[in-house]
Design a protein around this motif. Structure first.
Motif, PDB file in Angstrom:
ATOM      1  N   SER A   1       0.870  -1.163  -0.089  1.00 26.93           N
ATOM      2  CA  SER A   1       0.178   0.110   0.169  1.00 26.93           C
ATOM      3  C   SER A   1       0.910   1.311   0.056  1.00 26.93           C
ATOM      4  N   CYS A   2       1.213   2.073  -1.249  1.00 29.54           N
ATOM      5  CA  CYS A   2       1.887   3.028  -1.144  1.00 29.54           C
ATOM      6  C   CYS A   2       0.968   4.089  -0.490  1.00 29.54           C
ATOM      7  N   PRO A   3       1.581   4.896   0.454  1.00 27.08           N
ATOM      8  CA  PRO A   3       0.687   5.663   1.234  1.00 27.08           C
ATOM      9  C   PRO A   3      -0.077   6.964   0.407  1.00 27.08           C
ATOM     10  N   TYR A   4       0.524   6.963  -0.920  1.00 26.04           N
ATOM     11  CA  TYR A   4       0.012   8.180  -1.679  1.00 26.04           C
ATOM     12  C   TYR A   4      -0.971   7.643  -2.779  1.00 26.04           C
ATOM     13  N   CYS A   5      -0.646   6.468  -3.168  1.00 26.89           N
ATOM     14  CA  CYS A   5      -1.697   5.905  -4.294  1.00 26.89           C
ATOM     15  C   CYS A   5      -2.449   4.602  -3.875  1.00 26.89           C
ATOM     16  N   GLY A   6      -2.240   3.879  -2.535  1.00 27.18           N
ATOM     17  CA  GLY A   6      -3.016   2.880  -2.484  1.00 27.18           C
ATOM     18  C   GLY A   6      -2.235   1.577  -2.633  1.00 27.18           C
TER      19      GLY A   6
ATOM     20  N   CYS B   1      10.292   2.345  -2.809  1.00 25.61           N
ATOM     21  CA  CYS B   1       9.872   3.611  -3.867  1.00 25.61           C
ATOM     22  C   CYS B   1       8.899   3.090  -5.076  1.00 25.61           C
ATOM     23  N   HIS B   2       7.741   3.816  -4.950  1.00 27.00           N
ATOM     24  CA  HIS B   2       6.923   3.443  -5.931  1.00 27.00           C
ATOM     25  C   HIS B   2       7.081   3.763  -7.307  1.00 27.00           C
ATOM     26  N   VAL B   3       8.251   3.132  -8.077  1.00 27.15           N
ATOM     27  CA  VAL B   3       8.929   3.481  -9.143  1.00 27.15           C
ATOM     28  C   VAL B   3       8.058   3.645 -10.591  1.00 27.15           C
TER      29      VAL B   3
ATOM     30  N   GLY C   1       4.460   4.200 -10.176  1.00 29.60           N
ATOM     31  CA  GLY C   1       3.476   5.006  -9.851  1.00 29.60           C
ATOM     32  C   GLY C   1       3.804   6.286  -9.448  1.00 29.60           C
ATOM     33  N   CYS C   2       3.705   6.839  -8.486  1.00 28.27           N
ATOM     34  CA  CYS C   2       3.973   8.127  -7.976  1.00 28.27           C
ATOM     35  C   CYS C   2       5.493   8.639  -7.958  1.00 28.27           C
ATOM     36  N   GLY C   3       6.183   7.612  -7.886  1.00 26.88           N
ATOM     37  CA  GLY C   3       7.598   7.684  -7.924  1.00 26.88           C
ATOM     38  C   GLY C   3       8.268   8.233  -6.549  1.00 26.88           C
TER      39      GLY C   3
HETATM   40 ZN    ZN Z   1       2.614   5.820  -5.058  1.00 26.60          ZN
END
Ligand code: ZN
Ligand code: FAD
Lengths: 416, 93
Positions: free
Chosen positions: B5-10, B58-60, B62-64
């Motif tokens: 779960s990316c804290p920014y994107c889910g 790192c959400h490479v 996705g949001c990076g």
């Molecule tokens: Zn993200």
């Protein structure tokens, strides 16, 4: 110990093979040993064997929390080669190779060492440059390795697809003819049997839960079967080396990752050698039972789960099928994971620690099976004398402080 | 494969992320005064625990962005995901 021979075989055939003695005893732990080895994998057992054989130190215990060879020794894809780039590595792995060559005779136990050749593929210009450089370096070190064209590679391994139209065409290959495979658990059993016959106690189902350190010196191990005093302690716990070393208050430059392998249904002999490709990450051989033995990569995160992600296996099989389209209908029977302890430079750590009398042999990561005999041989010397053998001297923990890394990581990225 | 779960994107598949190893390793500021051993410790030594672990992802794809996760390295279960700068429940290190 019954020596295996044509005569003992015939004799035991008379009694329907029901009278063969056990390979090793299952003794109760003694209160004290000259040397306690933590970890009954191939490396730990080989260490015990050479301690007894070469150094005549037989008051030794090997303490294994599970069963012999149930760790990475029994989980690996058994590739043996010695064509490493750096001088230090070539010396270490070729030392092992020379011991492999006589091991079945030495142990009077068939470890099924098969020098069928290990071929490493090159898929781009950079691979070709690295391959050439490695071959030159190997030859200067007296290690055999030769460059093949794609056509020669196909001649050596007919199932190989050398079409120019695939995503990563084969541009060439390095072949180490002395390389090959061995039967992994036979290596553990053979060393265990040999060590036991010289008086080494092999204690299974016994977990080391603590290291007793007094004034900077290790004096023994706490185990699930009580305290055992030790003159010297050798930690050979592979993926769990960080866990064991932390019991002595030592933190190591190690990270533990799941590494997977899988085997197919058995088929008739179809694959003559070992083929590896670091670039597209695949390696494959065929076992004597007929199964294709295929190695995948590590997960990207540290874990002790002994599982590994499905996508890692998929990735490897994609590469295998591009190189060997004839396997597209093979069914895979089993996959599994082992926990490998990886160092920053992908070379092992064999030597002393800041705690006196506590020695480590770890960090073999994804590629230590091939080193089993050599590793045990030089670690036995280290434990017997308190000082490293010239071959493992460069592999001490100090290299991370003085910067003399043996950077096989940069040389090969991944390797088994 | 992990579900992260990316804290920014889910929640997303692990293949969208790159693992960045142990979290909370702070680059020393007084480098000139440090011994080689202290440097080696900072650069190479890791806790590599069997159990609760703070790690960076790192959400490479996705949001990076980088964030910290707390995971059990035996079960691979995540305990929580934290944005950079957010307080993270105690770690050994
Ligand atoms: Zn993200
Ligand atoms: C899938 C896979 C494929 C691989 N392929 C290859 C290959 O093709 N070629 C190659 O050269 N290498 C390969 N390797 C690497 C190789 O398997 C290892 O480097 C090597 O087997 C390590 O041997 P070992 O004896 O040190 O470890 P292990 O066999 O893991 O032995 C360590 C032992 O320590 C025991 N132990 C741990 N903690 C404790 C404790 N607290 N108390 C008591 N005992 C403890 C464990 O139970 C274990 O049995 C592969 C590894 C894996 C997982």
């Amino acid at each position: 110990m019954t020596r295996f021979s044509i005569f003992s075989l015939a004799k035991n055939a008379m009694t329907g093979h029901s009278k063969w003695p056990e390979y090793w005893r299952s003794p109760e732990p003694k209160p004290a040993y000259d040397v306690v080895i933590i970890g009954g994998g191939g490396h730990g057992l080989a260490t015990a064997y050479y301690l007894a054989k070469v150094h005549k130190i037989t008051n030794v215990a090997v303490i294994e929390r599970g069963w012999l060879g149930g760790g990475n020794t029994g989980r690996n894809t058994t590739i043996c080669r010695s064509n490493y780039l750096y001088d230090e590595s070539a010396a270490l792995y070729d030392h092992a190779m020379k011991l492999w060559e006589g091991l079945s005779t030495e142990l009077n136990y068939n470890v099924m060492f098969s020098q069928r050749g290990v071929m490493m593929l090159a898929h781009n210009i950079h691979d070709m440059q690295v391959t050439r450089r490695t071959i030159h370096a190997n030859r200067l070190n007296g290690v055999d390795n030769e460059l093949l064209t794609p056509e020669q590679a196909k001649e050596f391994c007919p199932p190989l697809n050398i079409s120019k139209d695939i995503r990563y065409p084969v541009m060439g290959a390095a072949l180490q003819r002395r390389g090959g495979t061995a039967r992994h658990d036979a290596v553990a059993w053979g060393y265990a049997r040999g060590a036991d016959s010289m008086g080494v106690d092999i204690i299974q189902n016994c977990e080391v839960t603590g290291i007793r350190v007094e004034q900077g010196r290790a004096v023994g191990v706490e185990t699930s079967r009580g305290f055992i005093k030790a003159g010297r302690i050798g930690c050979v716990a592979a993926g769990h080396s960080s866990v064991v070393a932390s019991m002595a208050g030592i933190q190591l430059p190690l990270e533990s990752f799941p590494l997977q392998a899988l085997v197919s249904e058995p088929v008739k002999p179809a694959f003559p050698c070992v083929v590896m490709s670091n670039t597209i990450h695949a390696y494959i051989s065929q076992s004597d039972k007929g199964e294709l033995v295929i190695g995948a990569g590590t997960d990207q995160f540290i874990s002790y789960s002994q599982r590994g992600g499905m996508q890692i296996i998929e990735h490897t099989l994609e590469a295998i099928l591009e190189l060997f389209p004839m396997f597209s209908r093979m069914r895979m029977l089993r996959s599994w994971g082992g926990i490998v302890d990886v160092t920053p430079d992908r070379s092992p750590i064999i030597g002393k620690t800041p705690v006196e009398n506590f020695f480590i042999n770890c960090g073999w990561g994804t590629g230590g099976f091939k080193a089993t005999p050599g590793s045990g041989h030089v670690f036995a010397h280290t434990l017997a004398t308190g000082e490293p053998h010239p071959i493992n001297a460069p592999f001490g923990l100090e290299r991370f402080v003085n910067g003399r890394l043996i950077d096989e990581a940069a040389a090969a990225a991944v390797a088994h | 494969m992990l579900l992260i779960s990316c804290p920014y994107c889910g929640p997303r598949a692990e293949t969208e992320f790159r693992n960045g190893g142990e979290a909370g390793i702070v680059r020393p500021t007084r480098s000139a005064e440090m011994s080689d051993g202290e440097w080696a410790n900072y650069v190479f030594t890791r806790t590599n625990p069997k159990g609760r672990f703070h790690e960076r992802w790192c959400h490479v794809q996705g949001c990076g962005r980088w964030f910290t996760a707390v995971r059990d390295t035996v079960s691979d279960d995540f305990e929580g995901f934290h944005k950079v700068g957010e307080p993270v429940p105690e770690n050994g290190r």
